[in-house]
Scaffold this motif. Sequence first.
Motif, PDB file in Angstrom:
ATOM      1  N   PHE A  24     -29.459 115.467  23.089  1.00 42.50           N
ATOM      2  CA  PHE A  24     -28.760 114.378  22.406  1.00 42.50           C
ATOM      3  C   PHE A  24     -27.329 114.262  22.912  1.00 42.50           C
ATOM      4  O   PHE A  24     -26.826 113.169  23.153  1.00 42.50           O
ATOM      5  CB  PHE A  24     -28.747 114.574  20.889  1.00 42.50           C
ATOM      6  CG  PHE A  24     -30.102 114.572  20.229  1.00 42.50           C
ATOM      7  CD1 PHE A  24     -31.194 113.930  20.807  1.00 42.50           C
ATOM      8  CD2 PHE A  24     -30.287 115.220  19.022  1.00 42.50           C
ATOM      9  CE1 PHE A  24     -32.446 113.932  20.197  1.00 42.50           C
ATOM     10  CE2 PHE A  24     -31.523 115.218  18.395  1.00 42.50           C
ATOM     11  CZ  PHE A  24     -32.604 114.570  18.984  1.00 42.50           C
ATOM     12  N   LYS A  25     -26.650 115.409  23.071  1.00 38.39           N
ATOM     13  CA  LYS A  25     -25.263 115.402  23.568  1.00 38.39           C
ATOM     14  C   LYS A  25     -25.186 114.848  24.984  1.00 38.39           C
ATOM     15  O   LYS A  25     -24.171 114.287  25.378  1.00 38.39           O
ATOM     16  CB  LYS A  25     -24.672 116.806  23.506  1.00 38.39           C
ATOM     17  CG  LYS A  25     -24.387 117.270  22.098  1.00 38.39           C
ATOM     18  CD  LYS A  25     -23.899 118.701  22.068  1.00 38.39           C
ATOM     19  CE  LYS A  25     -23.781 119.189  20.636  1.00 38.39           C
ATOM     20  NZ  LYS A  25     -23.545 120.618  20.549  1.00 38.39           N
ATOM     21  N   ALA A  26     -26.280 115.019  25.738  1.00 36.20           N
ATOM     22  CA  ALA A  26     -26.323 114.512  27.107  1.00 36.20           C
ATOM     23  C   ALA A  26     -26.699 113.033  27.146  1.00 36.20           C
ATOM     24  O   ALA A  26     -26.797 112.442  28.215  1.00 36.20           O
ATOM     25  CB  ALA A  26     -27.318 115.325  27.936  1.00 36.20           C
ATOM     26  N   GLY A  27     -26.920 112.424  25.959  1.00 32.30           N
ATOM     27  CA  GLY A  27     -27.190 110.999  25.900  1.00 32.30           C
ATOM     28  C   GLY A  27     -28.655 110.618  25.774  1.00 32.30           C
ATOM     29  O   GLY A  27     -28.996 109.444  25.831  1.00 32.30           O
ATOM     30  N   TYR A  28     -29.536 111.592  25.594  1.00 27.97           N
ATOM     31  CA  TYR A  28     -30.958 111.291  25.457  1.00 27.97           C
ATOM     32  C   TYR A  28     -31.242 110.684  24.087  1.00 27.97           C
ATOM     33  O   TYR A  28     -30.642 111.065  23.093  1.00 27.97           O
ATOM     34  CB  TYR A  28     -31.797 112.568  25.564  1.00 27.97           C
ATOM     35  CG  TYR A  28     -31.914 113.159  26.940  1.00 27.97           C
ATOM     36  CD1 TYR A  28     -33.148 113.237  27.571  1.00 27.97           C
ATOM     37  CD2 TYR A  28     -30.807 113.676  27.608  1.00 27.97           C
ATOM     38  CE1 TYR A  28     -33.269 113.810  28.832  1.00 27.97           C
ATOM     39  CE2 TYR A  28     -30.923 114.249  28.866  1.00 27.97           C
ATOM     40  CZ  TYR A  28     -32.157 114.304  29.471  1.00 27.97           C
ATOM     41  OH  TYR A  28     -32.275 114.868  30.706  1.00 27.97           O
ATOM     42  N   SER A  29     -32.192 109.766  24.026  1.00 29.52           N
ATOM     43  CA  SER A  29     -32.702 109.260  22.751  1.00 29.52           C
ATOM     44  C   SER A  29     -33.669 110.314  22.197  1.00 29.52           C
ATOM     45  O   SER A  29     -34.081 111.223  22.934  1.00 29.52           O
ATOM     46  CB  SER A  29     -33.441 107.942  22.975  1.00 29.52           C
ATOM     47  OG  SER A  29     -34.662 108.186  23.680  1.00 29.52           O
ATOM     48  N   PRO A  30     -34.073 110.208  20.921  1.00 26.78           N
ATOM     49  CA  PRO A  30     -35.046 111.163  20.392  1.00 26.78           C
ATOM     50  C   PRO A  30     -36.346 111.205  21.212  1.00 26.78           C
ATOM     51  O   PRO A  30     -36.873 112.282  21.492  1.00 26.78           O
ATOM     52  CB  PRO A  30     -35.299 110.667  18.970  1.00 26.78           C
ATOM     53  CG  PRO A  30     -34.022 110.003  18.592  1.00 26.78           C
ATOM     54  CD  PRO A  30     -33.546 109.337  19.854  1.00 26.78           C
ATOM     55  N   THR A  31     -36.832 110.049  21.621  1.00 23.33           N
ATOM     56  CA  THR A  31     -38.075 110.008  22.386  1.00 23.33           C
ATOM     57  C   THR A  31     -37.899 110.672  23.753  1.00 23.33           C
ATOM     58  O   THR A  31     -38.728 111.479  24.180  1.00 23.33           O
ATOM     59  CB  THR A  31     -38.552 108.554  22.551  1.00 23.33           C
ATOM     60  OG1 THR A  31     -38.708 107.974  21.259  1.00 23.33           O
ATOM     61  CG2 THR A  31     -39.866 108.481  23.300  1.00 23.33           C
ATOM     62  N   ALA A  32     -36.810 110.355  24.439  1.00 18.14           N
ATOM     63  CA  ALA A  32     -36.571 110.939  25.761  1.00 18.14           C
ATOM     64  C   ALA A  32     -36.341 112.445  25.661  1.00 18.14           C
ATOM     65  O   ALA A  32     -36.806 113.208  26.516  1.00 18.14           O
ATOM     66  CB  ALA A  32     -35.373 110.269  26.428  1.00 18.14           C
ATOM     67  N   ALA A  33     -35.642 112.873  24.592  1.00 19.48           N
ATOM     68  CA  ALA A  33     -35.403 114.304  24.408  1.00 19.48           C
ATOM     69  C   ALA A  33     -36.716 115.045  24.206  1.00 19.48           C
ATOM     70  O   ALA A  33     -36.951 116.097  24.812  1.00 19.48           O
ATOM     71  CB  ALA A  33     -34.468 114.537  23.215  1.00 19.48           C
ATOM     72  N   LEU A  34     -37.591 114.502  23.369  1.00 22.47           N
ATOM     73  CA  LEU A  34     -38.879 115.151  23.128  1.00 22.47           C
ATOM     74  C   LEU A  34     -39.735 115.150  24.387  1.00 22.47           C
ATOM     75  O   LEU A  34     -40.352 116.169  24.722  1.00 22.47           O
ATOM     76  CB  LEU A  34     -39.617 114.468  21.975  1.00 22.47           C
ATOM     77  CG  LEU A  34     -40.973 115.082  21.630  1.00 22.47           C
ATOM     78  CD1 LEU A  34     -40.836 116.549  21.236  1.00 22.47           C
ATOM     79  CD2 LEU A  34     -41.633 114.294  20.523  1.00 22.47           C
TER      80      LEU A  34
END
Length: 120
Positions: A24-34
């Motif tokens: 998240f801190k790197a700018g990912y959305s929840p979907t992209a992070a998962l």
Amino acid sequence: MSSADALRRRDVSEEAVQKLLDFFKAGYSPTAALDTLKYDLQEQYSADRSICPDLQFCFRLFYKEFKKHYGEPGGDDMMATLKENLLRYNSGQNKNCVKAETVPDGQIAIAMHPTDEKSA
């Protein structure tokens, strides 16, 4: 306890939470992070929720973290947080560059002018 159904119901581990927060801190959305977490963990771990949480958990964690930093995403609390951030920004610029107000129909109007005036 080792069945796939039991693994899907386990609490998400602190390690997985930390990895998601880093995404998240790197700018990912929840979907992209998962998706990235699942890719990193490979297929062998995807059924174990403690290692690889579901998308709903990712959204809840994202908004919980968002609220800590930015307040509620709407209403009076959000407006107060916005005005605090604008005040801090304007102080850093040594002038009022940005202003936000709620207009009669409930919408938020934001007015900005350049901090740097350059001649054409």
